[in-house]
Enzyme design. Structure first.
Site, PDB file in Angstrom:
ATOM      1  N   HIS A 143       0.804  -1.393  -0.078  1.00 44.57           N
ATOM      2  CA  HIS A 143       0.116   0.003  -0.034  1.00 44.57           C
ATOM      3  C   HIS A 143       0.861   1.174  -0.011  1.00 44.57           C
ATOM      4  O   HIS A 143       1.830   1.388   0.472  1.00 44.57           O
ATOM      5  CB  HIS A 143      -0.968   0.002   1.210  1.00 44.57           C
ATOM      6  CG  HIS A 143      -0.124   0.088   2.634  1.00 44.57           C
ATOM      7  ND1 HIS A 143      -0.001   1.144   2.930  1.00 44.57           N
ATOM      8  CD2 HIS A 143       0.152  -0.776   3.227  1.00 44.57           C
ATOM      9  CE1 HIS A 143       1.002   1.165   4.265  1.00 44.57           C
ATOM     10  NE2 HIS A 143       0.835  -0.281   4.408  1.00 44.57           N
ATOM     11  N   HIS A 152      12.025  -1.159 -12.415  1.00 43.54           N
ATOM     12  CA  HIS A 152      12.082  -2.523 -12.602  1.00 43.54           C
ATOM     13  C   HIS A 152      12.106  -3.416 -11.215  1.00 43.54           C
ATOM     14  O   HIS A 152      12.879  -3.224 -10.603  1.00 43.54           O
ATOM     15  CB  HIS A 152      13.032  -3.069 -13.284  1.00 43.54           C
ATOM     16  CG  HIS A 152      12.658  -4.615 -13.664  1.00 43.54           C
ATOM     17  ND1 HIS A 152      13.239  -5.263 -14.752  1.00 43.54           N
ATOM     18  CD2 HIS A 152      11.670  -5.455 -13.337  1.00 43.54           C
ATOM     19  CE1 HIS A 152      13.021  -6.729 -14.795  1.00 43.54           C
ATOM     20  NE2 HIS A 152      12.103  -6.764 -14.043  1.00 43.54           N
TER      21      HIS A 152
END
Ligand code: JB3
Length: 219
Positions: A143, A152
């Site tokens: 979150h 990446h």
């Protein structure tokens, strides 16, 4: 919804993963692969032709291609991925996003254009994933994380809540980043590392707990 006619940039391992996902999407058709390796020109992958290098982008746009996907993912390739993303946009192609059917993305998460959420990945509540980011197989973005463009997150990496990853940074295979930690622009977190404190920009960190291995030249 109009069919997306997609150019896939790159014809290696990462591109093959993306091609598999795209060929399952009835709203997408991959019309060509582009690769700088001349030995690949004239070959096909899953019946899609490798037609040449990135100089073909403008012609493909004129011939009706509408979208592109950057199909290069190796560590240390963020600058190349960014350059390819910008080049493809400049010829008028739109970035296509890829979300594997088994990926989980919470409704309150924000995904920009051209993101790649691969199999079994998860992007949790309030997270922000910017353009041209790869959340690779099984990676977890918890979150309120913020992933800046061209990041990446490699397979099975795990970012706890509120982590910020700077532009072009690479989070290696199976690495873990503690909550609210910041990873600087263009930095690399090595495979299996456990990051418990902020990482400056252009720095490679490895180990448990992660320690700087070396400074990278600025991207
Ligand atoms: O670990 C996983 C799950 N995947 C890895 C992925 C994230 O990164 C994978 O195992 C590889 O380590 C790597 O995949 P990638 O980036 O596809 O690497 P490779 O298999 O070496 O293929 C890269 C392809 O891109 C090669 O065929 C290069 O010739 C080509 N290439 C490199 N630069 C380029 C360019 N192609 C174009 N069109 N333009 C370029 O600038």
């Amino acid at each position: 919804m109009r069919m997306k006619k997609i150019v896939l940039i790159g014809a290696g391992g990462h591109a093959r993963v993306l091609l598999d996902i795209l060929q399952d999407d009835k709203n997408s058709q991959v019309c060509a692969l582009l690769d700088t390796d001349r030995d690949k020109w004239g070959t096909t992958i899953c019946n899609v032709p490798v037609i040449g290098d990135d100089n073909c982008l403008a012609d493909l746009r004129r011939q009706g291609a509408s979208h592109f996907v950057v199909g290069i993912g190796a560590p240390g390739q963020a600058a190349r991925r960014r350059q390819l993303f910008d080049t493809a946009q400049r010829v008028g192609l739109a970035p296509a996003s890829i979300v594997h059917p088994t990926a989980t993305c919470f409704p309150s998460a924000m995904l920009a254009e051209g993101v790649q959420l691969l199999a079994q990945s998860a992007v949790s509540a309030g997270a922000t994933v910017q353009t041209n980011v790869i959340v690779n197989t099984g990676a977890i973005v918890e979150h309120d994380c913020l992933l800046e463009p061209h990041v990446h997150v490699a397979p099975r990496a795990c970012l706890a809540g509120g982590v910020r990853v700077g532009t072009g940074a690479h989070i290696g295979l199976g690495a873990a980043v503690k909550e609210d930690v910041s990873i600087g622009d263009h930095s690399i977190v090595g495979a299996g590392a456990v990051v418990i404190e902020n990482v400056p920009a252009n720095t490679v960190v490895v180990g448990i707990p992660a320690k700087p291995l070396r400074k990278k030249e600025a991207a």
